[in-house]
Design a protein around this motif. Structure first.
Motif, PDB file in Angstrom:
ATOM      1  N   ASP A  16      -3.944  20.217 -20.181  1.00 19.72           N
ATOM      2  CA  ASP A  16      -3.548  19.671 -21.483  1.00 19.72           C
ATOM      3  C   ASP A  16      -3.625  20.788 -22.522  1.00 19.72           C
ATOM      4  OD1 ASP A  16      -3.262  18.362 -23.853  1.00 19.72           O
ATOM      5  OD2 ASP A  16      -5.048  17.096 -23.649  1.00 19.72           O
ATOM      6  N   GLU A  17      -2.476  21.156 -23.062  1.00 17.87           N
ATOM      7  CA  GLU A  17      -2.444  22.230 -24.072  1.00 17.87           C
ATOM      8  C   GLU A  17      -3.232  21.866 -25.318  1.00 17.87           C
ATOM      9  OE1 GLU A  17       1.343  23.862 -25.171  1.00 17.87           O
ATOM     10  OE2 GLU A  17       2.033  23.783 -23.093  1.00 17.87           O
ATOM     11  N   HIS A  18      -3.449  20.557 -25.512  1.00 19.14           N
ATOM     12  CA  HIS A  18      -4.160  20.121 -26.723  1.00 19.14           C
ATOM     13  C   HIS A  18      -5.601  19.735 -26.414  1.00 19.14           C
ATOM     14  CE1 HIS A  18      -0.365  20.287 -28.777  1.00 19.14           C
ATOM     15  NE2 HIS A  18       0.173  19.588 -27.794  1.00 19.14           N
ATOM     16  N   SER A  19      -6.131  20.236 -25.322  1.00 18.71           N
ATOM     17  CA  SER A  19      -7.513  19.872 -24.958  1.00 18.71           C
ATOM     18  C   SER A  19      -8.495  20.468 -25.955  1.00 18.71           C
ATOM     19  CB  SER A  19      -7.835  20.376 -23.555  1.00 18.71           C
ATOM     20  OG  SER A  19      -8.165  21.748 -23.606  1.00 18.71           O
ATOM     21  N   SER A  20      -9.705  19.908 -25.963  1.00 20.91           N
ATOM     22  CA  SER A  20     -10.718  20.403 -26.900  1.00 20.91           C
ATOM     23  C   SER A  20     -11.092  21.855 -26.595  1.00 20.91           C
ATOM     24  CB  SER A  20     -11.960  19.506 -26.866  1.00 20.91           C
ATOM     25  OG  SER A  20     -12.425  19.384 -25.538  1.00 20.91           O
ATOM     26  N   ALA A  23      -8.597  24.055 -28.418  1.00 22.39           N
ATOM     27  CA  ALA A  23      -8.335  23.696 -29.824  1.00 22.39           C
ATOM     28  C   ALA A  23      -8.425  24.905 -30.756  1.00 22.39           C
ATOM     29  CB  ALA A  23      -9.313  22.612 -30.270  1.00 22.39           C
ATOM     30  N   ASN A 285      -0.745  11.858 -21.800  1.00 19.93           N
ATOM     31  CA  ASN A 285      -1.885  11.322 -22.540  1.00 19.93           C
ATOM     32  C   ASN A 285      -1.810   9.793 -22.501  1.00 19.93           C
ATOM     33  OD1 ASN A 285      -3.258  10.281 -25.079  1.00 19.93           O
ATOM     34  ND2 ASN A 285      -3.832  12.439 -25.100  1.00 19.93           N
TER      35      ASN A 285
END
Ligand code: SF4
Length: 516
Positions: A16-20, A23, A285
């Motif tokens: 996931d490119e938007h993972s924590s 970030a 997601n």
């Protein structure tokens, strides 16, 4: 040595490119580390489709990051000698001397333990390992533990209602849309005698060069592992996973609700979504997945029973069992309520059995790495319970053969739901059925050499024999549970002679599990 600020360790189910963990990624100072290691394909005997799915998705993800100018250190299988994830991490730490190692919570208790031990052993060098919350999920581990405190027995329905209220999903004020929380009763249809009408096909993606490379490596390094790769055509990128989601919502979701429990020979995909692997590797997601289904409801393109049933799987069951997993580990993995200790029949790894239902379900599993939830629960799962297979054997099998299998999702579904190994911590009864259930929900029994209504004799269906034997053996327990007392009453009616014949037949079945 090339010094970096953050070494961001991305595991195979964290694409996931938007993972924590990503970030605050800084392309000038940080490095992403990804690795294919033998241990992740061998700690259980990972089937070829599963390893290929992970490797292909990971390689595409690494390329997507590189296209955005992220610095990625990707270790392919066969290009290094590191057996485990922590071995790779140790090497990368030597190489980059990072200020911090940053990652998202693993999806597997075993890996989390390895990482904790790894960090503890490096106290002397003050390894700064930062494990961030997995924000992919809509209920964090802490939130679930808080919710669970209020209940002696954990029940999906209460959790599901809480999640819908908390996230405002399919709600009208404090009430569920159309006045009902649950349309499960409308989700149990079987196909008519002639079978399903033509079903819109699931999205299949011809392997590109990256996927072909992943497949070749699995064939080279895991040649003896079960399963085949000729039919591998799963979406392994976010773009393709989004297309698969859209196609499901547009074409199959309207019929998903009614037929979600049905099965049919040589129809491996039916009306299901086939996005669980993309979800579990975080290519999709859950918020966008349920939004797509709800948009179909609101647009009049799918009925409430289909959309509610689908939403319940995603924000209900999926989140619920993830919470249960982290709450119950490591005890869940050790649980064995019935003290079962028989070996898993060898044909679970080949599909070479005369039982039509098992041959079809296992055959498609080894070919595609996929079977739908009723095949997993009511065919391969229930049979292993009735056949008194040791929980660890069947749990390892499920973790090995499905492309969507990560332990947080696999173990509670198997130990808790399919085989009742934890004695009903979050289910109200053992799920058991005879061949008659399979006959009702599929066409597997027509043409099978066994007869679903026969308990004893040469044509006795092993499911049916072992189902009645389970009732015989556990009569008292079943009688004490209002949800199974009818089963106890039915075995109580059986004559002494019939019970003796049943026990003898069960003995023969147990002795010949490998030959069924
Ligand atoms: Fe399965 Fe029994 Fe039906 Fe054969 S008769 S397909 S073994 S349930």
């Amino acid at each position: 040595m090339k010094k970096c600020r953050h070494l961001v360790f991305v595991l195979g189910d964290q694409l996931d490119e938007h993972s924590s963990a990503l970030a605050d990624f800084d392309s000038d100072r940080d490095v992403v580390l990804m690795a294919e290691v033998a241990e992740e394909s061998t700690h259980v005997w990972s089937a070829k489709p599963r390893s290929a799915f992970f490797f292909a998705a990971m390689r595409h993800f690494a390329e997507a990051l590189r296209a955005k100018e992220y610095s990625v250190d990707y270790r392919r299988i066969g290009t290094h000698d590191f057996a485990s994830l922590v071995d790779v991490l140790a090497d990368a730490i030597k190489h980059y001397a990072p200020d911090k190692v940053v990652m998202v919570e693993p999806g597997d208790w075993r890996v989390e333990q390895q990482l904790s031990a790894f960090a503890a052993a490096r106290q002397a060098i003050k390894l700064n390992l930062v494990i961030r919350e997995d924000q992919h999920f809509m209920c964090s581990r802490t939130e679930f533990a808080e919710w669970a405190k209020g209940y002696k027995r954990l029940r999906l329905e209460y959790f599901y209602r809480m999640m819908r209220k908390r996230h405002g999903v399919m709600m009208e004020g404090d009430a569920p849309v159309q006045g009902r929380w649950n349309f499960d009763a409308e989700n149990r249809g079987a196909f008519p005698k002639g079978g399903p009408k033509p079903i819109p096909p699931t999205m299949r993606v011809a392997p590109d060069a990256i996927t072909i490379g992943a497949i070749a490596d699995v064939e080279a390094y895991f040649a003896e592992h079960p399963g085949t790769l000729d039919a591998f055509a799963w979406p392994v990128t976010r773009r393709d996973a989004l297309s698969a989601l859209k196609q499901f919502v547009d074409e199959r979701l309207p019929m998903f609700g009614e037929f979600q429990d049905a099965m049919w020979t040589n129809e491996p995909f039916l009306y299901h979504a086939h996005i669980s692997a993309a979800l579990n590797l975080k290519l999709l997601n859950p918020r966008e997945v349920i939004a797509a289904a709800i948009a179909a409801l609101e647009g009049g393109r799918a009925p409430i029973e289909a959309v509610e049933g689908f939403v319940r799987q995603v924000i209900g069951w999926r989140e619920f069992i993830r919470g249960v997993y982290w709450l119950e580990m490591p005890g869940l993995r050790e649980s064995n309520h019935f003290n079962h200790d028989r070996k898993l029949p060898a044909w679970y790894w080949t599909g070479d059995t005369k039982m039509n239902c098992m041959r079809d379900t296992i055959g498609q599993t080894l070919k595609y790495g996929y079977a739908h939830h009723i095949q997993r629960l009511m065919v391969t799962g229930i049979f292993s319970l009735l056949a008194e297979v040791a929980p660890k054997d069947i749990e390892d099998w499920y973790l090995a053969v499905y492309i969507d299998a990560v332990e947080w999702v696999e173990l509670p579904n198997v130990a808790g739901m399919a085989i009742y190994a934890n004695g009903g911590r979050f289910t109200s009864k053992p799920y058991i059925a005879s061949g008659q259930y399979i006959k009702r929900m599929s066409n597997y029994c027509s043409g099978c050499r066994y007869k679903p209504e026969v308990k004893t004799g040469a044509t006795a269906c092993p499911f049916t024999t072992l189902y009645w034997y389970f009732l015989d053996k556990h009569e008292e327990m079943l009688a004490g549970n209002p949800r199974t007392s009818l089963m106890a009453k039915s075995i109580a009616k059986m004559s002494v002679q019939d019970r003796e014949a049943l026990r003898a037949q069960a003995g023969v079945t147990f002795e010949n599990l490998d030959k069924l």
